[in-house]
Design an enzyme around this catalytic site. Sequence first.
Site, PDB file in Angstrom:
ATOM      1  N   CYS A 137      32.440  33.758  37.205  1.00 35.50           N
ATOM      2  CA  CYS A 137      33.151  34.740  36.365  1.00 35.50           C
ATOM      3  C   CYS A 137      32.237  35.863  35.893  1.00 35.50           C
ATOM      4  O   CYS A 137      32.608  37.037  35.890  1.00 35.50           O
ATOM      5  CB  CYS A 137      33.771  34.041  35.159  1.00 35.50           C
ATOM      6  SG  CYS A 137      32.576  33.154  34.134  1.00 35.50           S
TER       7      CYS A 137
ATOM      8  N   HIS B 186      34.086  31.622  29.389  1.00 36.19           N
ATOM      9  CA  HIS B 186      34.576  32.364  30.549  1.00 36.19           C
ATOM     10  C   HIS B 186      34.298  33.858  30.335  1.00 36.19           C
ATOM     11  O   HIS B 186      34.191  34.299  29.191  1.00 36.19           O
ATOM     12  CB  HIS B 186      36.077  32.106  30.698  1.00 36.19           C
ATOM     13  CG  HIS B 186      36.677  32.673  31.949  1.00 36.19           C
ATOM     14  ND1 HIS B 186      36.144  32.449  33.200  1.00 36.19           N
ATOM     15  CD2 HIS B 186      37.769  33.461  32.145  1.00 36.19           C
ATOM     16  CE1 HIS B 186      36.888  33.074  34.103  1.00 36.19           C
ATOM     17  NE2 HIS B 186      37.876  33.697  33.492  1.00 36.19           N
TER      18      HIS B 186
ATOM     19  N   ASN C  60      41.111  39.285  35.041  1.00 40.02           N
ATOM     20  CA  ASN C  60      40.483  37.991  35.311  1.00 40.02           C
ATOM     21  C   ASN C  60      40.010  37.952  36.767  1.00 40.02           C
ATOM     22  O   ASN C  60      40.203  38.915  37.511  1.00 40.02           O
ATOM     23  CB  ASN C  60      41.502  36.870  35.017  1.00 40.02           C
ATOM     24  CG  ASN C  60      40.827  35.549  34.735  1.00 40.02           C
ATOM     25  OD1 ASN C  60      39.607  35.410  34.850  1.00 40.02           O
ATOM     26  ND2 ASN C  60      41.611  34.544  34.375  1.00 40.02           N
TER      27      ASN C  60
END
Length: 324
Positions: free
Chosen positions: A135, A274, A290
């Site tokens: 991420c 995250h 995302n």
Amino acid sequence: MKLFIVIFTVLIPTIYCLSDQEEWQQFKTQHGKSYRSLLEEKRRFDIFKSNLRMIDEHNQRFNNGDETFRMKINQFGDLSDEEFRQMLSLQKDQIPNSGDNLALLDDNVDIPKEVDWRAKGAVTAVGNQVYCGGCWAFSAVGAIEAQVFLKNGTLEPLSAQNLLDCAKGEYHNLGCRGGLMVNAFNYTRDHGVLTEKEYPFKSDSGKDKECKKQGGVKISGYKEILAGDEQALAKAVALIGPISVGVDSSQLKYYDVGVITKSHCKSERRYLNHAALVVGYTEDYWIVKNSWGKYWGENGYFRLTRNDGNTCGVATVASYPTLD
Ligand SMILES: *[C@@H]1O[C@H](CO)[C@@H](O)[C@H](O)[C@H]1NC(C)=O
Ligand SMILES: *[C@@H]1O[C@H](CO)[C@@H](O)[C@H](O)[C@H]1NC(C)=O
């Protein structure tokens, strides 16, 4: 009445089982899932069923107006909590932003009520980290892509894989096992980052890879947003561009549509697991890109309430790259 109860207790479980089976077949086809053994498949089916129940209950509350976002089964439907956690890979060692590297944004500037960098052509297609805990690399390249676009007028997808493979060692990241955007920015300052075409994504298995080549676009460094300061974050989004952020992702796994509120997650640094990219805001919410593919969430994006007390820690470790 007695007959009624008997029919119900006999029928309902059967009906449930049937529809679970159907959903399972559909899930496996849609996400290309196959399992090594029947035992393994049974274990996965059990996880899947308990996720379906949880999602049904949540959506029931959503339909009653008691939840602000809807959930949906997706590619994570057969993963155990432990397996999912491995994909969450924002490292813990960055302290909340407060140091001498803070962004200095003019207090007297009025910013627009709404900003969406996608509409300005500054945002590339949504990436998919698959089983790699990358991420942080996707968030970092997203922020750099926009700065290159704003400076040069060309939007070119940059290589998360390049950062995953190469921004290790003295830059402290651990490839698919975790990293930080600020470390990725320091690597890019020193070595540059290649384009996605030059260095395509390969870590879909979650396995680490060797650094193959270095070079590409360089940045001059990075700036941080004062921890928890949503005004400063909004100002940075309006005046600078998309901003890299850390979030507590505990409600994101099966997110489908809607706005996640403060009551759903924590904002302290130790809960942030995250990384993502804030690409805009309205008066009510942040728009966040995302890296779980374009079929996840709202075409790959999610929304967090804005000015609701730093929802999910969106402003706790926010940062952006600088270009000379
Ligand atoms: C800047 O733009 C030029 C031409 O418009 C292009 O060739 C070059 O690759 C761009 N640079 C970056 C870093 O994208
Ligand atoms: C990035 O580099 C600068 C200057 O070398 C250094 O002060 C800073 O601590 C580095 N950032 C991280 C997160 O290591």
